[in-house]
Write a protein that holds these residues in place. Structure first.
Motif, PDB file in Angstrom:
ATOM      1  N   MET A 114       0.848  -1.170   0.000  1.00 32.14           N
ATOM      2  CA  MET A 114       0.000   0.000   0.000  1.00 32.14           C
ATOM      3  C   MET A 114       0.892   1.230   0.000  1.00 32.14           C
ATOM      4  O   MET A 114       1.660   1.437   0.922  1.00 32.14           O
ATOM      5  CB  MET A 114      -0.867  -0.026   1.253  1.00 32.14           C
ATOM      6  CG  MET A 114      -1.740   1.172   1.406  1.00 32.14           C
ATOM      7  SD  MET A 114      -2.973   1.333   0.140  1.00 32.14           S
ATOM      8  CE  MET A 114      -3.620  -0.298   0.088  1.00 32.14           C
ATOM      9  N   ALA A 115       0.805   1.999  -1.043  1.00 30.69           N
ATOM     10  CA  ALA A 115       1.655   3.180  -1.157  1.00 30.69           C
ATOM     11  C   ALA A 115       1.108   4.322  -0.306  1.00 30.69           C
ATOM     12  O   ALA A 115      -0.067   4.651  -0.360  1.00 30.69           O
ATOM     13  CB  ALA A 115       1.753   3.607  -2.611  1.00 30.69           C
ATOM     14  N   ARG A 116       1.990   4.909   0.491  1.00 33.03           N
ATOM     15  CA  ARG A 116       1.621   6.080   1.295  1.00 33.03           C
ATOM     16  C   ARG A 116       2.131   7.369   0.659  1.00 33.03           C
ATOM     17  O   ARG A 116       1.825   8.448   1.125  1.00 33.03           O
ATOM     18  CB  ARG A 116       2.173   5.924   2.700  1.00 33.03           C
ATOM     19  CG  ARG A 116       1.485   4.799   3.430  1.00 33.03           C
ATOM     20  CD  ARG A 116       1.839   4.799   4.894  1.00 33.03           C
ATOM     21  NE  ARG A 116       1.402   3.560   5.459  1.00 33.03           N
ATOM     22  CZ  ARG A 116       2.116   2.820   6.265  1.00 33.03           C
ATOM     23  NH1 ARG A 116       3.308   3.218   6.617  1.00 33.03           N
ATOM     24  NH2 ARG A 116       1.650   1.694   6.733  1.00 33.03           N
ATOM     25  N   ILE A 117       2.953   7.202  -0.352  1.00 31.35           N
ATOM     26  CA  ILE A 117       3.371   8.308  -1.213  1.00 31.35           C
ATOM     27  C   ILE A 117       3.187   7.812  -2.637  1.00 31.35           C
ATOM     28  O   ILE A 117       3.159   6.612  -2.868  1.00 31.35           O
ATOM     29  CB  ILE A 117       4.845   8.729  -0.966  1.00 31.35           C
ATOM     30  CG1 ILE A 117       5.797   7.561  -1.261  1.00 31.35           C
ATOM     31  CG2 ILE A 117       5.041   9.264   0.430  1.00 31.35           C
ATOM     32  CD1 ILE A 117       7.249   7.952  -1.261  1.00 31.35           C
ATOM     33  N   PRO A 118       3.038   8.705  -3.593  1.00 28.96           N
ATOM     34  CA  PRO A 118       2.887   8.233  -4.973  1.00 28.96           C
ATOM     35  C   PRO A 118       4.104   7.422  -5.396  1.00 28.96           C
ATOM     36  O   PRO A 118       5.239   7.776  -5.096  1.00 28.96           O
ATOM     37  CB  PRO A 118       2.775   9.522  -5.788  1.00 28.96           C
ATOM     38  CG  PRO A 118       2.345  10.553  -4.812  1.00 28.96           C
ATOM     39  CD  PRO A 118       2.948  10.148  -3.493  1.00 28.96           C
ATOM     40  N   ALA A 119       3.854   6.317  -6.064  1.00 27.54           N
ATOM     41  CA  ALA A 119       4.952   5.498  -6.583  1.00 27.54           C
ATOM     42  C   ALA A 119       5.842   6.357  -7.468  1.00 27.54           C
ATOM     43  O   ALA A 119       5.368   7.303  -8.109  1.00 27.54           O
ATOM     44  CB  ALA A 119       4.367   4.326  -7.378  1.00 27.54           C
ATOM     45  N   GLY A 120       7.140   6.032  -7.491  1.00 23.94           N
ATOM     46  CA  GLY A 120       8.090   6.826  -8.270  1.00 23.94           C
ATOM     47  C   GLY A 120       7.659   7.052  -9.700  1.00 23.94           C
ATOM     48  O   GLY A 120       7.879   8.120 -10.274  1.00 23.94           O
ATOM     49  N   LEU A 121       7.021   6.060 -10.296  1.00 25.43           N
ATOM     50  CA  LEU A 121       6.567   6.203 -11.683  1.00 25.43           C
ATOM     51  C   LEU A 121       5.387   7.160 -11.798  1.00 25.43           C
ATOM     52  O   LEU A 121       5.009   7.536 -12.898  1.00 25.43           O
ATOM     53  CB  LEU A 121       6.204   4.839 -12.261  1.00 25.43           C
ATOM     54  CG  LEU A 121       7.389   3.899 -12.458  1.00 25.43           C
ATOM     55  CD1 LEU A 121       6.906   2.509 -12.855  1.00 25.43           C
ATOM     56  CD2 LEU A 121       8.349   4.436 -13.494  1.00 25.43           C
ATOM     57  N   LEU A 122       4.800   7.547 -10.670  1.00 27.06           N
ATOM     58  CA  LEU A 122       3.654   8.464 -10.696  1.00 27.06           C
ATOM     59  C   LEU A 122       3.981   9.843 -10.131  1.00 27.06           C
ATOM     60  O   LEU A 122       3.129  10.716 -10.127  1.00 27.06           O
ATOM     61  CB  LEU A 122       2.482   7.867  -9.899  1.00 27.06           C
ATOM     62  CG  LEU A 122       1.942   6.529 -10.378  1.00 27.06           C
ATOM     63  CD1 LEU A 122       0.832   6.061  -9.456  1.00 27.06           C
ATOM     64  CD2 LEU A 122       1.450   6.624 -11.807  1.00 27.06           C
ATOM     65  N   ARG A 123       5.177  10.034  -9.645  1.00 26.64           N
ATOM     66  CA  ARG A 123       5.519  11.322  -9.028  1.00 26.64           C
ATOM     67  C   ARG A 123       5.787  12.388 -10.071  1.00 26.64           C
ATOM     68  O   ARG A 123       6.193  12.112 -11.187  1.00 26.64           O
ATOM     69  CB  ARG A 123       6.745  11.185  -8.133  1.00 26.64           C
ATOM     70  CG  ARG A 123       6.402  10.512  -6.845  1.00 26.64           C
ATOM     71  CD  ARG A 123       7.509  10.676  -5.834  1.00 26.64           C
ATOM     72  NE  ARG A 123       7.507   9.470  -5.033  1.00 26.64           N
ATOM     73  CZ  ARG A 123       8.568   8.908  -4.537  1.00 26.64           C
ATOM     74  NH1 ARG A 123       9.753   9.445  -4.719  1.00 26.64           N
ATOM     75  NH2 ARG A 123       8.470   7.803  -3.840  1.00 26.64           N
ATOM     76  N   VAL A 124       5.596  13.636  -9.646  1.00 26.39           N
ATOM     77  CA  VAL A 124       5.866  14.752 -10.544  1.00 26.39           C
ATOM     78  C   VAL A 124       7.344  14.772 -10.895  1.00 26.39           C
ATOM     79  O   VAL A 124       8.183  14.257 -10.164  1.00 26.39           O
ATOM     80  CB  VAL A 124       5.431  16.111  -9.932  1.00 26.39           C
ATOM     81  CG1 VAL A 124       3.938  16.204  -9.814  1.00 26.39           C
ATOM     82  CG2 VAL A 124       6.092  16.366  -8.607  1.00 26.39           C
TER      83      VAL A 124
END
Length: 123
Positions: free
Chosen positions: A1-11
């Protein structure tokens, strides 16, 4: 469960100053060398989703990821727009697990599962 956006989804790194040209970007890269290397690597991995045969990316985000303000309203707006944009290709599935779901087995941290065509899955 991601608590921060996955690296592939980050700005991308524009707001961090790690990308771009000129003296300011160079100074940021010198002062934040390892951080900038990580941002650059993450941005390159994002390019994998735009290849001829992209991998399947399936991300389940904790609702806190989209509710908890991090970095100010402009960055949150950019981040949410990035998640929406990244979820458009058929190779990307983004789900949000709502708070109402209660406790779940992934509360202790994130889980990564890698599946391969000719090899066993790896967790």
């Amino acid at each position: 469960m991601a608590r921060i956006p996955a690296g592939l989804l980050r700005v991308d790194g524009r707001r961090s100053g790690c990308s771009g040209r000129g003296p300011r970007a160079a100074a940021v890269r010198r002062g934040q060398g390892m951080r900038c290397l990580k941002v650059t690597a993450r941005m390159r991995r994002q390019d994998l989703l735009r290849t001829q045969r992209p991998p399947l990316l399936w991300v389940v985000l904790d609702e806190a990821v989209i509710r908890r303000p991090v970095g100010g309203s402009a960055i949150m707006c950019d981040q949410l727009a990035r998640v929406v944009e990244a979820s458009k290709p058929p190779c990307v599935e983004v789900q949000v697990l709502p708070f109402a779901a209660g406790g779940h087995s992934a509360m202790g941290g994130s889980v990564t599962l890698l599946s391969f065509e000719n090899a066993p899955d790896v967790a």
